[in-house]
Motif scaffolding. Structure first.
Motif, PDB file in Angstrom:
ATOM      1  N   ALA A 196       1.047   6.421   9.189  1.00 43.28           N
ATOM      2  CA  ALA A 196       0.989   5.280   7.938  1.00 43.28           C
ATOM      3  C   ALA A 196       0.321   3.788   8.590  1.00 43.28           C
ATOM      4  O   ALA A 196      -0.284   3.760   7.415  1.00 43.28           O
ATOM      5  CB  ALA A 196       2.570   5.185   7.405  1.00 43.28           C
ATOM      6  N   ASN A 205       0.743  -1.065  -0.046  1.00 39.58           N
ATOM      7  CA  ASN A 205      -0.040   0.178  -0.075  1.00 39.58           C
ATOM      8  C   ASN A 205       1.017   1.139  -0.055  1.00 39.58           C
ATOM      9  O   ASN A 205       2.142   1.569   0.320  1.00 39.58           O
ATOM     10  CB  ASN A 205      -1.330   0.282   1.376  1.00 39.58           C
ATOM     11  N   LEU A 257      -3.345   4.718   8.782  1.00 39.44           N
ATOM     12  CA  LEU A 257      -3.961   4.641   7.271  1.00 39.44           C
ATOM     13  C   LEU A 257      -3.221   3.211   6.412  1.00 39.44           C
ATOM     14  O   LEU A 257      -4.569   2.664   5.301  1.00 39.44           O
ATOM     15  CB  LEU A 257      -3.363   5.376   6.228  1.00 39.44           C
ATOM     16  N   SER A 258      -2.954   2.664   7.264  1.00 38.13           N
ATOM     17  CA  SER A 258      -2.674   0.884   6.202  1.00 38.13           C
ATOM     18  C   SER A 258      -3.145  -0.510   7.436  1.00 38.13           C
ATOM     19  O   SER A 258      -2.836  -1.249   6.786  1.00 38.13           O
ATOM     20  CB  SER A 258      -0.816   0.856   6.556  1.00 38.13           C
ATOM     21  N   SER A 259      -3.819   0.012   8.186  1.00 39.66           N
ATOM     22  CA  SER A 259      -4.650  -1.160   9.088  1.00 39.66           C
ATOM     23  C   SER A 259      -4.630  -1.815   8.582  1.00 39.66           C
ATOM     24  O   SER A 259      -5.094  -3.307   8.648  1.00 39.66           O
ATOM     25  CB  SER A 259      -4.709  -0.359  10.234  1.00 39.66           C
ATOM     26  N   GLU A 260      -5.915  -1.841   7.449  1.00 42.07           N
ATOM     27  CA  GLU A 260      -6.518  -2.315   6.763  1.00 42.07           C
ATOM     28  C   GLU A 260      -6.074  -3.357   5.918  1.00 42.07           C
ATOM     29  O   GLU A 260      -6.136  -4.699   5.993  1.00 42.07           O
ATOM     30  CB  GLU A 260      -8.188  -1.687   6.426  1.00 42.07           C
ATOM     31  N   ILE A 261      -5.392  -2.975   5.429  1.00 44.20           N
ATOM     32  CA  ILE A 261      -4.360  -4.017   4.716  1.00 44.20           C
ATOM     33  C   ILE A 261      -3.312  -4.825   5.807  1.00 44.20           C
ATOM     34  O   ILE A 261      -3.226  -5.902   4.933  1.00 44.20           O
ATOM     35  CB  ILE A 261      -3.479  -3.030   3.647  1.00 44.20           C
ATOM     36  N   LEU A 262      -2.803  -4.156   6.196  1.00 47.01           N
ATOM     37  CA  LEU A 262      -2.089  -5.290   7.091  1.00 47.01           C
ATOM     38  C   LEU A 262      -2.506  -6.155   7.650  1.00 47.01           C
ATOM     39  O   LEU A 262      -1.894  -7.197   8.377  1.00 47.01           O
ATOM     40  CB  LEU A 262      -0.908  -4.190   7.995  1.00 47.01           C
ATOM     41  N   VAL A 311       0.627   5.333   0.962  1.00 50.01           N
ATOM     42  CA  VAL A 311      -0.250   6.010   1.155  1.00 50.01           C
ATOM     43  C   VAL A 311       0.474   7.881   1.621  1.00 50.01           C
ATOM     44  O   VAL A 311       1.534   7.305   2.369  1.00 50.01           O
ATOM     45  CB  VAL A 311      -0.670   5.597   3.111  1.00 50.01           C
TER      46      VAL A 311
END
Length: 186
Positions: free
Chosen positions: A27, A12, A30-35, A14
């Motif tokens: 970061a 991702n 903002l990336s928690s859903e992907i991670l 961001v």
């Protein structure tokens, strides 16, 4: 300038409003859903006294991790009736129980040949197992969690190892089979 080999690893991109640690934390948020979908369990770990010692004896442990105040004593015991040597790792409560110093089958008292803190034994012997030794304190949140959840002892392994598969195997099974073969020759 970005190495193209790393491009395949990007999950991702961001935009952040801050620099430094604040930007890094933003970061992550903002990336928690992907991670959350990224698997990181490699199976290359072991914890608990018995499993860690089994993996250590197999030479599978790369890094031995031990709580700096691990309160387990390593006893080398001798059965005076059979001259068999038995090694036990006991905490204070277990050491206070006299049944841990008797043979389960014959009730013969086991003679203490050597007694040493497991922590000291690790410090003296870890190199023989081809691993490094790291100490953990329980003064941090992660260290405290390691001590409570994993008993204050564990390891990172060279390769994936399923310790449950070794629970079914015991030395008694091997000896029982060999005794049966000897009985047939009489």
């Amino acid at each position: 300038m970005f190495d193209p080999r790393l491009g395949a690893k990007i999950l991702n991109v961001v935009d952040v409003s801050y620099g430094g640690e604040d930007g890094f934390n933003q970061a992550i948020v903002l990336s928690s859903e992907i991670l959350s979908n990224v698997k990181q369990d490699t199976g290359k770990y072991v914890f608990g006294v018995d499993d860690t010692l089994k993996a250590l004896e197999m030479g599978a442990v790369e890094t031995l991790i031990v709580w700096e105040n691990l309160d387990i004593t390593r006893y080398v015991l001798k059965n005076t009736a059979t001259t068999e040597t038995i090694i036990k790792h006991l905490n204070k409560e277990q050491a206070a129980n006299n049944s841990n110093f008797r043979d389960a089958e014959t009730s013969v008292e086991l003679e203490v040949q050597a007694k040493e803190l497991l922590l000291e034994w690790f410090a003296n012997e870890y190199k023989k197992f081809g691993c490094s030794l790291e100490f953990v304190t329980n003064r941090s949140q992660q260290g405290s969690q390691f001590c409570r959840g994993f008993g204050g002892i564990g390891g990172i392994l060279h390769y994936q190892l399923d310790m449950r598969s070794f629970d079914d195997l015991s030395d008694d099974d091997v000896y029982e089979d060999s005794d049966e073969d000897n009985d047939d020759s009489d």
